[in-house]
Design a protein around this motif. Structure first.
Motif, PDB file in Angstrom:
ATOM      1  N   GLN A  22     -15.284  -0.457  -4.686  1.00 19.66           N
ATOM      2  CA  GLN A  22     -15.965  -1.147  -4.242  1.00 19.66           C
ATOM      3  C   GLN A  22     -17.243  -1.285  -4.836  1.00 19.66           C
ATOM      4  OE1 GLN A  22     -17.275   0.149  -0.207  1.00 19.66           O
ATOM      5  NE2 GLN A  22     -17.980  -1.933   0.316  1.00 19.66           N
ATOM      6  N   LEU A  23     -18.013  -0.261  -5.404  1.00 20.25           N
ATOM      7  CA  LEU A  23     -18.962  -0.230  -6.352  1.00 20.25           C
ATOM      8  C   LEU A  23     -18.907  -1.239  -7.649  1.00 20.25           C
ATOM      9  CD1 LEU A  23     -20.202   3.397  -6.157  1.00 20.25           C
ATOM     10  CD2 LEU A  23     -21.562   1.679  -5.443  1.00 20.25           C
ATOM     11  N   ALA A  24     -17.748  -1.041  -8.222  1.00 22.00           N
ATOM     12  CA  ALA A  24     -17.366  -2.025  -9.246  1.00 22.00           C
ATOM     13  C   ALA A  24     -17.146  -3.490  -9.101  1.00 22.00           C
ATOM     14  CB  ALA A  24     -16.078  -1.171 -10.062  1.00 22.00           C
ATOM     15  N   GLY A  25     -16.990  -3.703  -7.765  1.00 22.98           N
ATOM     16  CA  GLY A  25     -16.968  -5.046  -7.335  1.00 22.98           C
ATOM     17  C   GLY A  25     -15.501  -5.484  -7.389  1.00 22.98           C
ATOM     18  N   MET A  26     -14.598  -4.578  -7.200  1.00 23.75           N
ATOM     19  CA  MET A  26     -13.148  -4.825  -7.163  1.00 23.75           C
ATOM     20  C   MET A  26     -12.498  -4.674  -6.029  1.00 23.75           C
ATOM     21  SD  MET A  26     -12.462  -2.506 -10.622  1.00 23.75           S
ATOM     22  CE  MET A  26     -10.592  -2.884 -10.581  1.00 23.75           C
ATOM     23  N   PHE A  46      -7.589  10.104 -13.988  1.00 26.14           N
ATOM     24  CA  PHE A  46      -8.656  10.103 -13.329  1.00 26.14           C
ATOM     25  C   PHE A  46      -9.679  11.038 -14.194  1.00 26.14           C
ATOM     26  CE2 PHE A  46      -5.426   9.880 -10.352  1.00 26.14           C
ATOM     27  CZ  PHE A  46      -5.704   9.317  -9.193  1.00 26.14           C
ATOM     28  N   LEU A  47     -11.034  10.250 -14.199  1.00 21.84           N
ATOM     29  CA  LEU A  47     -11.824  10.949 -15.064  1.00 21.84           C
ATOM     30  C   LEU A  47     -13.116  11.598 -14.111  1.00 21.84           C
ATOM     31  CD1 LEU A  47     -12.403   7.848 -17.771  1.00 21.84           C
ATOM     32  CD2 LEU A  47     -11.016   9.927 -17.923  1.00 21.84           C
ATOM     33  N   TYR A  48     -13.478  12.630 -14.623  1.00 19.30           N
ATOM     34  CA  TYR A  48     -14.598  13.479 -13.877  1.00 19.30           C
ATOM     35  C   TYR A  48     -15.591  13.840 -14.874  1.00 19.30           C
ATOM     36  CZ  TYR A  48     -11.272  13.793 -10.191  1.00 19.30           C
ATOM     37  OH  TYR A  48     -10.541  13.648  -8.902  1.00 19.30           O
ATOM     38  N   ASP A  49     -16.975  13.978 -14.544  1.00 16.20           N
ATOM     39  CA  ASP A  49     -18.051  14.386 -14.916  1.00 16.20           C
ATOM     40  C   ASP A  49     -18.511  15.543 -14.164  1.00 16.20           C
ATOM     41  OD1 ASP A  49     -20.225  14.962 -16.436  1.00 16.20           O
ATOM     42  OD2 ASP A  49     -21.380  13.278 -15.998  1.00 16.20           O
ATOM     43  N   PHE A  56     -10.978   5.781 -13.433  1.00 19.53           N
ATOM     44  CA  PHE A  56      -9.502   5.865 -12.973  1.00 19.53           C
ATOM     45  C   PHE A  56      -8.744   4.823 -13.344  1.00 19.53           C
ATOM     46  CE2 PHE A  56     -11.727   5.026  -8.971  1.00 19.53           C
ATOM     47  CZ  PHE A  56     -11.207   3.799  -8.525  1.00 19.53           C
ATOM     48  N   GLY A  57      -7.536   4.673 -13.497  1.00 14.23           N
ATOM     49  CA  GLY A  57      -6.490   3.614 -13.705  1.00 14.23           C
ATOM     50  C   GLY A  57      -5.169   4.243 -13.343  1.00 14.23           C
ATOM     51  N   ARG A  58      -4.327   3.280 -13.328  1.00 14.27           N
ATOM     52  CA  ARG A  58      -2.848   3.625 -13.005  1.00 14.27           C
ATOM     53  C   ARG A  58      -1.996   2.441 -13.737  1.00 14.27           C
ATOM     54  NH1 ARG A  58      -0.267   1.295  -8.396  1.00 14.27           N
ATOM     55  NH2 ARG A  58      -1.621  -0.197  -7.524  1.00 14.27           N
ATOM     56  N   ALA A  59      -0.785   2.792 -13.907  1.00 13.41           N
ATOM     57  CA  ALA A  59       0.126   1.893 -14.557  1.00 13.41           C
ATOM     58  C   ALA A  59       1.527   2.128 -13.840  1.00 13.41           C
ATOM     59  CB  ALA A  59       0.502   2.285 -16.079  1.00 13.41           C
ATOM     60  N   CYS A  72      -8.138  -0.319 -12.890  1.00  8.20           N
ATOM     61  CA  CYS A  72      -8.916   0.390 -13.769  1.00  8.20           C
ATOM     62  C   CYS A  72     -10.197   0.274 -13.381  1.00  8.20           C
ATOM     63  CB  CYS A  72      -8.723  -0.162 -15.293  1.00  8.20           C
ATOM     64  SG  CYS A  72      -7.245   0.499 -15.841  1.00  8.20           S
ATOM     65  N   ALA A  73     -11.113   1.278 -13.249  1.00  6.16           N
ATOM     66  CA  ALA A  73     -12.453   0.992 -12.752  1.00  6.16           C
ATOM     67  C   ALA A  73     -13.404   2.519 -13.367  1.00  6.16           C
ATOM     68  CB  ALA A  73     -12.585   1.026 -11.131  1.00  6.16           C
ATOM     69  N   VAL A  74     -14.695   2.018 -13.676  1.00  6.07           N
ATOM     70  CA  VAL A  74     -15.513   2.924 -13.854  1.00  6.07           C
ATOM     71  C   VAL A  74     -16.794   2.857 -12.933  1.00  6.07           C
ATOM     72  CG1 VAL A  74     -16.945   3.906 -15.905  1.00  6.07           C
ATOM     73  CG2 VAL A  74     -14.603   3.210 -16.296  1.00  6.07           C
ATOM     74  N   THR A  75     -17.188   3.765 -12.367  1.00  7.03           N
ATOM     75  CA  THR A  75     -18.321   3.684 -11.741  1.00  7.03           C
ATOM     76  C   THR A  75     -19.558   3.078 -12.516  1.00  7.03           C
ATOM     77  OG1 THR A  75     -17.929   6.078 -10.461  1.00  7.03           O
ATOM     78  CG2 THR A  75     -20.117   5.243 -10.260  1.00  7.03           C
ATOM     79  N   PRO A  76     -20.328   2.258 -11.789  1.00  7.06           N
ATOM     80  CA  PRO A  76     -21.173   1.538 -12.661  1.00  7.06           C
ATOM     81  C   PRO A  76     -22.347   2.122 -13.476  1.00  7.06           C
ATOM     82  CG  PRO A  76     -20.804   0.381 -10.392  1.00  7.06           C
ATOM     83  CD  PRO A  76     -19.935   1.638 -10.335  1.00  7.06           C
ATOM     84  N   SER A  77     -22.752   3.288 -12.872  1.00  9.30           N
ATOM     85  CA  SER A  77     -23.663   4.115 -13.778  1.00  9.30           C
ATOM     86  C   SER A  77     -23.356   4.628 -14.938  1.00  9.30           C
ATOM     87  CB  SER A  77     -24.354   5.115 -12.837  1.00  9.30           C
ATOM     88  OG  SER A  77     -23.602   6.054 -12.567  1.00  9.30           O
TER      89      SER A  77
END
Length: 140
Positions: A22-26, A46-49, A56-59, A72-77
């Protein structure tokens, strides 16, 4: 950044997946629907900081010669820091022997072109929300 890459669905907070999309506009769905989709996928990343989900993303694939990449999405910040590349490289590693398709959000095609994806002349889609997809520029 303390980047951690995870390639399974164990312990994922599915509410965070829906919120990130949702944050990424998807397009996003009920968290349980995302859980079912990711768990049924051929490959996930899945990517974590510092314990926080940031991308994250999937195939999906038949495992032999066809695959498709989704969600495939990355948090906007965190965008613009090479994390999309990490997602794509992780997914591609498991399906490099396959033809791969995906659909990009309008205006984001250039990102995928960096990974040698090319626009299709014969791509077709039948979306359940076809009016919304037309309005957002996915279809004619």
């Amino acid at each position: 950044m303390q980047l951690v890459v995870k390639n399974d669905c164990v312990g994922i907070e599915w509410e965070d997946v829906a919120a990130t999309l949702q944050l990424a506009g998807m397009a996003f769905h009920d968290p349980d629907k995302h859980r079912r989709a990711f768990e049924a996928s051929y490959a996930v990343v899945f990517l974590y900081d510092s314990g926080k989900l940031i991308g994250f993303g999937r195939a999906i694939s038949d495992g032999e010669y066809q695959a498709a990449i989704y969600d495939c999405a990355v948090t906007p910040s965190y965008q613009g820091k090479g994390l999309g590349r990490v997602i794509m490289e992780n997914l591609h590693a498991g399906i490099a022997h396959c033809n791969i398709i995906l659909y990009a959000s309008p205006g984001k095609e250039g990102f995928y072109e960096k990974y040698h994806f090319r626009r299709m002349k014969t791509g077709m889609a039948l979306f359940t929300d076809r009016d919304a997809k037309k309005e957002k520029g996915f279809t004619e």
